[in-house]
Design an enzyme around this catalytic site. Structure first.
Site, PDB file in Angstrom:
ATOM      1  N   LYS A   1       1.723 -12.253  -3.333  1.00 45.98           N
ATOM      2  CA  LYS A   1       1.353 -12.006  -2.267  1.00 45.98           C
ATOM      3  C   LYS A   1      -0.039 -12.225  -1.818  1.00 45.98           C
ATOM      4  O   LYS A   1      -0.434 -12.782  -0.574  1.00 45.98           O
ATOM      5  CB  LYS A   1       1.246 -10.360  -1.968  1.00 45.98           C
ATOM      6  CG  LYS A   1       1.590  -9.938  -1.130  1.00 45.98           C
ATOM      7  CD  LYS A   1       1.735  -8.045  -1.033  1.00 45.98           C
ATOM      8  CE  LYS A   1       0.760  -7.625  -2.513  1.00 45.98           C
ATOM      9  NZ  LYS A   1       0.263  -6.931  -2.099  1.00 45.98           N
TER      10      LYS A   1
ATOM     11  N   ARG B   1       2.069   0.735   3.570  1.00 45.47           N
ATOM     12  CA  ARG B   1       3.415   0.490   1.653  1.00 45.47           C
ATOM     13  C   ARG B   1       3.602   2.257   1.612  1.00 45.47           C
ATOM     14  O   ARG B   1       3.947   1.696   0.769  1.00 45.47           O
ATOM     15  CB  ARG B   1       1.887   0.854   0.978  1.00 45.47           C
ATOM     16  CG  ARG B   1       1.886  -0.130  -0.113  1.00 45.47           C
ATOM     17  CD  ARG B   1       0.225  -0.252  -0.980  1.00 45.47           C
ATOM     18  NE  ARG B   1       0.423  -0.468  -1.687  1.00 45.47           N
ATOM     19  CZ  ARG B   1      -0.578  -1.650  -2.679  1.00 45.47           C
ATOM     20  NH1 ARG B   1      -1.052  -2.409  -1.501  1.00 45.47           N
ATOM     21  NH2 ARG B   1      -0.634  -2.409  -3.783  1.00 45.47           N
TER      22      ARG B   1
ATOM     23  N   ARG C   1       2.042   1.117 -10.623  1.00 47.13           N
ATOM     24  CA  ARG C   1       2.484   0.769  -9.434  1.00 47.13           C
ATOM     25  C   ARG C   1       3.980  -0.167  -9.186  1.00 47.13           C
ATOM     26  O   ARG C   1       4.618  -0.559  -8.330  1.00 47.13           O
ATOM     27  CB  ARG C   1       1.435  -1.158  -9.031  1.00 47.13           C
ATOM     28  CG  ARG C   1      -0.299  -0.326  -8.872  1.00 47.13           C
ATOM     29  CD  ARG C   1      -0.935  -0.971 -10.132  1.00 47.13           C
ATOM     30  NE  ARG C   1      -1.116  -1.971  -9.203  1.00 47.13           N
ATOM     31  CZ  ARG C   1      -1.554  -3.508  -9.630  1.00 47.13           C
ATOM     32  NH1 ARG C   1      -1.785  -3.075 -10.536  1.00 47.13           N
ATOM     33  NH2 ARG C   1      -2.449  -4.341  -8.574  1.00 47.13           N
TER      34      ARG C   1
ATOM     35  N   ARG D   1      -8.570  -7.036 -13.841  1.00 48.57           N
ATOM     36  CA  ARG D   1      -8.316  -5.858 -12.750  1.00 48.57           C
ATOM     37  C   ARG D   1      -8.854  -5.019 -13.784  1.00 48.57           C
ATOM     38  O   ARG D   1      -7.979  -4.454 -14.576  1.00 48.57           O
ATOM     39  CB  ARG D   1      -7.318  -6.489 -11.734  1.00 48.57           C
ATOM     40  CG  ARG D   1      -7.485  -6.691 -10.852  1.00 48.57           C
ATOM     41  CD  ARG D   1      -7.244  -7.201 -10.034  1.00 48.57           C
ATOM     42  NE  ARG D   1      -6.124  -6.215  -9.346  1.00 48.57           N
ATOM     43  CZ  ARG D   1      -5.149  -6.109  -8.298  1.00 48.57           C
ATOM     44  NH1 ARG D   1      -5.130  -7.135  -7.308  1.00 48.57           N
ATOM     45  NH2 ARG D   1      -4.384  -4.740  -8.010  1.00 48.57           N
TER      46      ARG D   1
ATOM     47  N   ARG E   1      -2.425 -12.699 -15.279  1.00 53.65           N
ATOM     48  CA  ARG E   1      -3.113 -11.729 -14.260  1.00 53.65           C
ATOM     49  C   ARG E   1      -4.470 -10.838 -15.269  1.00 53.65           C
ATOM     50  O   ARG E   1      -5.710 -10.716 -15.180  1.00 53.65           O
ATOM     51  CB  ARG E   1      -3.183 -11.376 -12.821  1.00 53.65           C
ATOM     52  CG  ARG E   1      -4.700 -10.923 -12.329  1.00 53.65           C
ATOM     53  CD  ARG E   1      -3.630 -10.153 -10.967  1.00 53.65           C
ATOM     54  NE  ARG E   1      -3.439  -8.846 -10.700  1.00 53.65           N
ATOM     55  CZ  ARG E   1      -3.262  -8.644  -9.927  1.00 53.65           C
ATOM     56  NH1 ARG E   1      -2.984  -9.596  -9.044  1.00 53.65           N
ATOM     57  NH2 ARG E   1      -2.582  -7.964  -9.838  1.00 53.65           N
TER      58      ARG E   1
HETATM   59  P1  AMP Z   1      -3.374  -4.223  -3.835  1.00 56.64           P
HETATM   60  O1  AMP Z   1      -4.609  -5.471  -4.494  1.00 56.64           O
HETATM   61  O2  AMP Z   1      -2.766  -4.621  -2.535  1.00 56.64           O
HETATM   62  O3  AMP Z   1      -2.256  -3.591  -4.922  1.00 56.64           O
HETATM   63  O4  AMP Z   1      -3.790  -3.194  -3.993  1.00 56.64           O
HETATM   64  C1  AMP Z   1      -5.151  -2.432  -5.132  1.00 56.64           C
HETATM   65  C2  AMP Z   1      -4.843  -0.841  -5.023  1.00 56.64           C
HETATM   66  O5  AMP Z   1      -5.381  -0.492  -4.037  1.00 56.64           O
HETATM   67  C3  AMP Z   1      -3.179  -0.148  -4.570  1.00 56.64           C
HETATM   68  O6  AMP Z   1      -2.551   0.250  -6.427  1.00 56.64           O
HETATM   69  C4  AMP Z   1      -3.527   0.810  -4.786  1.00 56.64           C
HETATM   70  O7  AMP Z   1      -4.096   2.467  -5.561  1.00 56.64           O
HETATM   71  C5  AMP Z   1      -5.355   0.530  -3.896  1.00 56.64           C
HETATM   72  N1  AMP Z   1      -4.182   0.963  -2.355  1.00 56.64           N
HETATM   73  C6  AMP Z   1      -3.839  -1.172  -1.483  1.00 56.64           C
HETATM   74  N2  AMP Z   1      -2.961  -0.364  -0.255  1.00 56.64           N
HETATM   75  C7  AMP Z   1      -2.896   0.524  -0.288  1.00 56.64           C
HETATM   76  C8  AMP Z   1      -2.793   1.208   0.845  1.00 56.64           C
HETATM   77  N3  AMP Z   1      -1.564   0.486   1.909  1.00 56.64           N
HETATM   78  N4  AMP Z   1      -2.237   2.208   0.362  1.00 56.64           N
HETATM   79  C9  AMP Z   1      -2.301   3.442  -0.680  1.00 56.64           C
HETATM   80  N5  AMP Z   1      -3.203   2.694  -1.529  1.00 56.64           N
HETATM   81  C10 AMP Z   1      -2.660   1.423  -0.956  1.00 56.64           C
END
Ligand code: AMP
Length: 190
Positions: A13, A88, A144, A133, A127
């Site tokens: 993404k 989300r 997740r 990370r 990754r």
């Molecule tokens: P990502 O890099 O998009 O996978 O986001 C990393 C983490 O940030 C996720 O596992 C959530 O803990 C938090 N996060 C990112 N976007 C959202 C969202 N729209 N709503 C809630 N938590 C989010």
């Protein structure tokens, strides 16, 4: 162009969002990146969200929605954007509807990237080694994936019903996938 890019962890993404942003000359707005930057800089927001992000759980909607509301109101977002990682869950869809109504803007399309779970898990493991990370532990990865199935899949259903969804296979060469997305968007939006 106002786009959402969606897909499970590891589907690519973020990479595709960046390429699309370059192609259309618009900013990428990634809630995950905003949270990570705040955690790194040890801001108040960063301290609040760490307990959720580190375990792979969603950050509470009140915090997340406000971040997106503020970001979409900034000058560089006037002519379009790609939202990566938001909304989300179903409540965030309603929040985004309300934010866009307030701005007098409309979503053009929602790009959904797909890949089989075994491919996703392989990419996540790679990754985890390369980037280290904090949320790439096996437990957080599993959380997740579960969260995506339970909370985010219904978001795709909503946009499908609204006729906004464009689904693209996320397995293959990065540039070829990007071209595929642009082609699918051209076909949809004309
Ligand atoms: P990502 O890099 O998009 O996978 O986001 C990393 C983490 O940030 C996720 O596992 C959530 O803990 C938090 N996060 C990112 N976007 C959202 C969202 N729209 N709503 C809630 N938590 C989010």
């Amino acid at each position: 162009m106002r786009l959402l890019i969606m897909g499970p962890q590891g589907v690519g993404k973020g990479t595709q969002a960046k390429l699309l942003a370059e192609h259309y000359g618009i900013p990428t707005i990634s809630t995950g990146d905003i949270f990570r930057a705040n955690i790194k800089n040890k801001t108040e927001l960063g301290k609040k969200v760490l307990e959720y992000t580190s375990q792979g759980f969603l950050v509470p909607d009140e915090l997340t929605n406000e971040i997106v509301r503020d970001r979409l109101a900034q000058d560089d977002a006037k002519n379009g954007w790609i939202l990566d990682g938001y909304p989300r869950n179903v409540a965030q869809v309603s929040a985004l509807d309300e934010i866009l109504e307030g701005l007098g803007e409309q979503l053009d399309a929602v790009v959904a990237l797909t890949a089989p779970t075994n491919v996703l898990l392989e990419r996540m493991a790679k990754r985890a080694k390369e980037e280290g990370r904090a949320d790439d532990t096996p437990e957080a990865i599993q959380n997740r994936l579960n969260t995506y199935d339970k909370e985010t899949t219904p978001v795709l259903d909503i946009y499908q019903q609204r006729g906004k969804l464009v689904t693209v296979n996320g397995v293959g060469e990065i540039d070829a996938i990007s071209e595929e997305i642009v082609k699918a968007l051209d076909a949809k939006l004309g």
